[in-house]
Design a protein around this motif. Sequence first.
Motif, mmCIF file in Angstrom:
data_model
loop_
_atom_site.group_PDB
_atom_site.id
_atom_site.type_symbol
_atom_site.label_atom_id
_atom_site.label_comp_id
_atom_site.label_asym_id
_atom_site.label_seq_id
_atom_site.Cartn_x
_atom_site.Cartn_y
_atom_site.Cartn_z
ATOM 1 N N ARG A 101 0.800 -1.224 0.000
ATOM 2 C CA ARG A 101 0.000 0.000 0.000
ATOM 3 C C ARG A 101 0.835 1.277 0.000
ATOM 4 O O ARG A 101 0.355 2.351 -0.360
ATOM 5 C CB ARG A 101 -0.967 0.005 1.190
ATOM 6 N N PHE A 102 2.123 1.194 0.390
ATOM 7 C CA PHE A 102 2.994 2.370 0.362
ATOM 8 C C PHE A 102 3.959 2.354 -0.821
ATOM 9 O O PHE A 102 4.840 3.207 -0.905
ATOM 10 C CB PHE A 102 3.763 2.494 1.677
ATOM 11 N N GLY A 103 3.793 1.377 -1.715
ATOM 12 C CA GLY A 103 4.607 1.350 -2.915
ATOM 13 C C GLY A 103 5.915 0.603 -2.796
ATOM 14 O O GLY A 103 6.750 0.679 -3.707
ATOM 15 N N ASN A 104 6.120 -0.144 -1.707
ATOM 16 C CA ASN A 104 7.281 -1.024 -1.650
ATOM 17 C C ASN A 104 7.074 -2.141 -2.664
ATOM 18 O O ASN A 104 5.991 -2.729 -2.740
ATOM 19 C CB ASN A 104 7.449 -1.612 -0.251
ATOM 20 N N GLN A 105 8.101 -2.432 -3.448
ATOM 21 C CA GLN A 105 7.989 -3.396 -4.539
ATOM 22 C C GLN A 105 8.974 -4.543 -4.333
ATOM 23 O O GLN A 105 10.081 -4.348 -3.811
ATOM 24 C CB GLN A 105 8.264 -2.685 -5.867
ATOM 25 N N ASN A 106 8.568 -5.726 -4.732
ATOM 26 C CA ASN A 106 9.420 -6.913 -4.627
ATOM 27 C C ASN A 106 9.512 -7.615 -5.968
ATOM 28 O O ASN A 106 8.496 -7.925 -6.590
ATOM 29 C CB ASN A 106 8.843 -7.879 -3.575
ATOM 30 N N ILE A 107 10.744 -7.837 -6.428
ATOM 31 C CA ILE A 107 10.978 -8.647 -7.626
ATOM 32 C C ILE A 107 12.058 -9.694 -7.356
ATOM 33 O O ILE A 107 12.622 -10.258 -8.279
ATOM 34 C CB ILE A 107 11.397 -7.781 -8.837
ATOM 35 N N SER A 108 12.327 -9.944 -6.081
ATOM 36 C CA SER A 108 13.463 -10.790 -5.724
ATOM 37 C C SER A 108 13.085 -12.216 -5.353
ATOM 38 O O SER A 108 13.638 -13.169 -5.892
ATOM 39 C CB SER A 108 14.244 -10.161 -4.567
ATOM 40 N N CYS A 109 12.169 -12.379 -4.403
ATOM 41 C CA CYS A 109 11.816 -13.724 -3.951
ATOM 42 C C CYS A 109 10.466 -13.704 -3.257
ATOM 43 O O CYS A 109 10.019 -12.673 -2.765
ATOM 44 C CB CYS A 109 12.878 -14.282 -3.009
ATOM 45 N N ILE A 110 9.831 -14.865 -3.222
ATOM 46 C CA ILE A 110 8.573 -15.031 -2.496
ATOM 47 C C ILE A 110 8.842 -15.925 -1.297
ATOM 48 O O ILE A 110 9.475 -16.979 -1.415
ATOM 49 C CB ILE A 110 7.492 -15.672 -3.387
ATOM 50 N N GLY A 111 8.374 -15.475 -0.137
ATOM 51 C CA GLY A 111 8.656 -16.202 1.091
ATOM 52 C C GLY A 111 9.806 -15.576 1.850
ATOM 53 O O GLY A 111 10.330 -14.518 1.473
ATOM 54 N N ASP A 112 10.209 -16.228 2.917
ATOM 55 C CA ASP A 112 11.298 -15.724 3.744
ATOM 56 C C ASP A 112 12.607 -15.686 2.958
ATOM 57 O O ASP A 112 12.945 -16.639 2.244
ATOM 58 C CB ASP A 112 11.467 -16.610 4.981
ATOM 59 N N TRP A 113 13.368 -14.599 3.112
ATOM 60 C CA TRP A 113 14.598 -14.432 2.341
ATOM 61 C C TRP A 113 15.598 -15.551 2.613
ATOM 62 O O TRP A 113 16.344 -15.956 1.723
ATOM 63 C CB TRP A 113 15.231 -13.081 2.665
ATOM 64 N N GLN A 114 15.628 -16.069 3.840
ATOM 65 C CA GLN A 114 16.573 -17.124 4.182
ATOM 66 C C GLN A 114 16.271 -18.429 3.452
ATOM 67 O O GLN A 114 17.165 -19.199 3.130
ATOM 68 C CB GLN A 114 16.536 -17.377 5.702
ATOM 69 N N GLN A 115 14.985 -18.668 3.184
ATOM 70 C CA GLN A 115 14.587 -19.895 2.491
ATOM 71 C C GLN A 115 13.316 -19.620 1.693
ATOM 72 O O GLN A 115 12.231 -20.084 2.041
ATOM 73 C CB GLN A 115 14.380 -21.045 3.484
ATOM 74 N N PRO A 116 13.432 -18.893 0.597
ATOM 75 C CA PRO A 116 12.241 -18.506 -0.165
ATOM 76 C C PRO A 116 11.582 -19.700 -0.840
ATOM 77 O O PRO A 116 12.235 -20.698 -1.148
ATOM 78 C CB PRO A 116 12.795 -17.524 -1.201
#
Length: 252
Positions: A101-116
């Motif tokens: 809702r504040f415009g943070n965008q993700n194109i890296s991984c889905i799930g926890d970064w340690q074990q996506p």
Amino acid sequence: MSTSTTPAASTVTRAEYCVIACAEAWRDNGEVLASPMGLIPGIGARLAKRTFAPDLLLTDGEALIVGLDGTTEGWLPYRRHLTMVTGGKRHVMMGASQIDRFGNQNISCIGDWQQPTRQLLGVRGAPVNSLNNPTSYWVPKHSTRVFVDKVDMICGVGYDSAAAAGPAATRYHRLPRVVSNLGAFDFETPDHSMRLASLHPGVTVDEVREATGFTLAIADDVPYTREPTAEELHLIREVVDPTGTRDREVKP
């Protein structure tokens, strides 16, 4: 034939409304580097330059400034590209695997970064883009999987994250527009949370609400995305995208 006549709404496809909404992101930008990432944003940028934003500089996505027909107009060495990126003289339209809702965008991984659960493109240039020049987003399939309450990893920086980082992060930070196959969105609210700016004709507010994983700011009377002029429709269909590739991304 007049070029200012507005076509009948029934003749305009959803993809063409998306092109118009993307093109509008570059309105009044002046002489900046337009960097569209994706099919419909690319059509939108070329349409904008041919009509209401003639000063835009278009790139081939690598090292050249190109004209309306794709011919080379100049060399854009990496050092000069970086100078434009870090001084607010570029407006990029990126994709988003997740956006909040504040415009943070993700194109890296889905799930926890340690074990996506799923590895995506990686962070790439998203932080630099979003902190150093205006950044808009294009989402061809609006759903709760993309429009999420909180992104799994911040790649493109949203308004709340930029504010938390301080003045150095907010100097050039601006998110003018998010466009999806359902409508156009901005952050013109007191707390810079996402607002429904326009609905593409044929879409309802309830459809947008159901496809969004957070509470949108929605006015009592939401306008429709504007109609393309007859000239714009001609340019889209006959000049910029005569093979109709736009309809492959957003089905009629």
